[in-house]
Design a protein around this motif. Sequence first.
Motif, PDB file in Angstrom:
ATOM      1  N   ILE A   1      65.463 -26.038 -30.796  1.00  0.00           N
ATOM      2  CA  ILE A   1      65.923 -26.465 -29.475  1.00  0.00           C
ATOM      3  C   ILE A   1      67.328 -25.931 -29.203  1.00  0.00           C
ATOM      4  N   ALA A   2      68.208 -25.997 -30.206  1.00  0.00           N
ATOM      5  CA  ALA A   2      69.572 -25.502 -30.032  1.00  0.00           C
ATOM      6  C   ALA A   2      69.589 -23.995 -29.784  1.00  0.00           C
ATOM      7  N   ILE A   3      68.770 -23.245 -30.492  1.00  0.00           N
ATOM      8  CA  ILE A   3      68.722 -21.795 -30.297  1.00  0.00           C
ATOM      9  C   ILE A   3      68.243 -21.465 -28.889  1.00  0.00           C
ATOM     10  N   VAL A   4      67.196 -22.142 -28.443  1.00  0.00           N
ATOM     11  CA  VAL A   4      66.688 -21.904 -27.089  1.00  0.00           C
ATOM     12  C   VAL A   4      67.734 -22.291 -26.051  1.00  0.00           C
ATOM     13  N   PHE A   5      68.369 -23.431 -26.229  1.00  0.00           N
ATOM     14  CA  PHE A   5      69.385 -23.886 -25.284  1.00  0.00           C
ATOM     15  C   PHE A   5      70.573 -22.922 -25.249  1.00  0.00           C
ATOM     16  N   LEU A   6      71.043 -22.514 -26.435  1.00  0.00           N
ATOM     17  CA  LEU A   6      72.194 -21.607 -26.481  1.00  0.00           C
ATOM     18  C   LEU A   6      71.854 -20.201 -25.986  1.00  0.00           C
ATOM     19  N   SER A   7      70.595 -19.830 -26.041  1.00  0.00           N
ATOM     20  CA  SER A   7      70.221 -18.501 -25.542  1.00  0.00           C
ATOM     21  C   SER A   7      70.334 -18.436 -24.018  1.00  0.00           C
ATOM     22  N   LYS A   8      70.268 -19.590 -23.364  1.00  0.00           N
ATOM     23  CA  LYS A   8      70.409 -19.638 -21.904  1.00  0.00           C
ATOM     24  C   LYS A   8      71.869 -19.568 -21.471  1.00  0.00           C
ATOM     25  N   LEU A   9      72.770 -19.881 -22.395  1.00  0.00           N
ATOM     26  CA  LEU A   9      74.200 -19.847 -22.096  1.00  0.00           C
ATOM     27  C   LEU A   9      74.776 -18.491 -22.501  1.00  0.00           C
ATOM     28  N   LYS A  10      75.877 -18.162 -21.924  1.00  0.00           N
ATOM     29  CA  LYS A  10      76.547 -16.906 -22.276  1.00  0.00           C
ATOM     30  C   LYS A  10      77.466 -17.176 -23.476  1.00  0.00           C
ATOM     31  N   THR A  11      76.881 -17.229 -24.653  1.00  0.00           N
ATOM     32  CA  THR A  11      77.658 -17.463 -25.868  1.00  0.00           C
ATOM     33  C   THR A  11      77.473 -16.294 -26.810  1.00  0.00           C
ATOM     34  N   SER A  12      78.398 -16.172 -27.732  1.00  0.00           N
ATOM     35  CA  SER A  12      78.323 -15.065 -28.692  1.00  0.00           C
ATOM     36  C   SER A  12      77.306 -15.394 -29.781  1.00  0.00           C
ATOM     37  N   ILE A  13      76.943 -14.371 -30.521  1.00  0.00           N
ATOM     38  CA  ILE A  13      75.981 -14.539 -31.616  1.00  0.00           C
ATOM     39  C   ILE A  13      76.570 -15.430 -32.704  1.00  0.00           C
ATOM     40  N   TRP A  14      77.884 -15.432 -32.826  1.00  0.00           N
ATOM     41  CA  TRP A  14      78.529 -16.276 -33.830  1.00  0.00           C
ATOM     42  C   TRP A  14      78.344 -17.752 -33.499  1.00  0.00           C
ATOM     43  N   ASP A  15      78.305 -18.083 -32.233  1.00  0.00           N
ATOM     44  CA  ASP A  15      78.074 -19.474 -31.839  1.00  0.00           C
ATOM     45  C   ASP A  15      76.645 -19.913 -32.165  1.00  0.00           C
ATOM     46  N   LYS A  16      75.716 -19.000 -32.069  1.00  0.00           N
ATOM     47  CA  LYS A  16      74.316 -19.308 -32.371  1.00  0.00           C
ATOM     48  C   LYS A  16      74.002 -19.148 -33.855  1.00  0.00           C
ATOM     49  N   GLY A  17      74.896 -18.480 -34.574  1.00  0.00           N
ATOM     50  CA  GLY A  17      74.643 -18.147 -35.982  1.00  0.00           C
ATOM     51  C   GLY A  17      74.321 -19.331 -36.861  1.00  0.00           C
ATOM     52  N   PHE A  18      75.035 -20.439 -36.671  1.00  0.00           N
ATOM     53  CA  PHE A  18      74.780 -21.624 -37.490  1.00  0.00           C
ATOM     54  C   PHE A  18      73.345 -22.108 -37.323  1.00  0.00           C
ATOM     55  N   TYR A  19      72.889 -22.192 -36.083  1.00  0.00           N
ATOM     56  CA  TYR A  19      71.545 -22.711 -35.809  1.00  0.00           C
ATOM     57  C   TYR A  19      70.462 -21.732 -36.256  1.00  0.00           C
ATOM     58  N   ILE A  20      70.750 -20.453 -36.153  1.00  0.00           N
ATOM     59  CA  ILE A  20      69.804 -19.450 -36.651  1.00  0.00           C
ATOM     60  C   ILE A  20      69.694 -19.547 -38.166  1.00  0.00           C
ATOM     61  N   ALA A  21      70.843 -19.692 -38.842  1.00  0.00           N
ATOM     62  CA  ALA A  21      70.832 -19.845 -40.303  1.00  0.00           C
ATOM     63  C   ALA A  21      70.145 -21.141 -40.716  1.00  0.00           C
ATOM     64  N   LEU A  22      70.409 -22.216 -39.981  1.00  0.00           N
ATOM     65  CA  LEU A  22      69.762 -23.499 -40.274  1.00  0.00           C
ATOM     66  C   LEU A  22      68.251 -23.397 -40.112  1.00  0.00           C
ATOM     67  N   ALA A  23      67.813 -22.800 -39.003  1.00  0.00           N
ATOM     68  CA  ALA A  23      66.372 -22.650 -38.767  1.00  0.00           C
ATOM     69  C   ALA A  23      65.734 -21.806 -39.871  1.00  0.00           C
ATOM     70  N   GLY A  24      66.352 -20.701 -40.206  1.00  0.00           N
ATOM     71  CA  GLY A  24      65.806 -19.841 -41.264  1.00  0.00           C
ATOM     72  C   GLY A  24      65.740 -20.555 -42.608  1.00  0.00           C
ATOM     73  N   SER A  25      66.776 -21.338 -42.912  1.00  0.00           N
ATOM     74  CA  SER A  25      66.807 -22.047 -44.197  1.00  0.00           C
ATOM     75  C   SER A  25      65.729 -23.113 -44.301  1.00  0.00           C
ATOM     76  N   VAL A  26      65.608 -23.951 -43.283  1.00  0.00           N
ATOM     77  CA  VAL A  26      64.632 -25.031 -43.377  1.00  0.00           C
ATOM     78  C   VAL A  26      63.198 -24.518 -43.255  1.00  0.00           C
ATOM     79  N   VAL A  27      62.998 -23.455 -42.504  1.00  0.00           N
ATOM     80  CA  VAL A  27      61.653 -22.856 -42.460  1.00  0.00           C
ATOM     81  C   VAL A  27      61.323 -22.271 -43.833  1.00  0.00           C
ATOM     82  N   ALA A  28      62.285 -21.637 -44.472  1.00  0.00           N
ATOM     83  CA  ALA A  28      62.054 -21.097 -45.822  1.00  0.00           C
ATOM     84  C   ALA A  28      61.759 -22.215 -46.812  1.00  0.00           C
TER      85      ALA A  28
END
Length: 122
Positions: free
Chosen positions: A38-65
Amino acid sequence: MARSSPVLARLARQAKIPERLAWIFPVIVDSAILGSTIAIVFLSKLKTSIWDKGFYIALAGSVVAISILGNAYHAFHAAVAAHTQIAAGEKSDTYPSNPRSRPSSQSSLPYSSWYSRTASES
């Protein structure tokens, strides 16, 4: 998610987490997957840098793994246990499906034949 939760709870018990707390492990993993998605989808709609989304991308990848590896670990050990039981001539509780078999034309769900087989044996 429905079939993954009991497996993750069983893995928590194998990791010596008390029985009364084992249910929370799949809740944490599945909630983290949902929340980070949800955070990744929400942040993708905002004009934020990849570093701002990085935590949620890493979190999603970790828990899916964690979820995938936990389920794979359980499936492998269940298959080894079933093979050992069958080789010893014992009845196994696990019936692996044939990956080359076609689903029954009478069933609407891919696992309905498995459910009917295990229900009739009970």
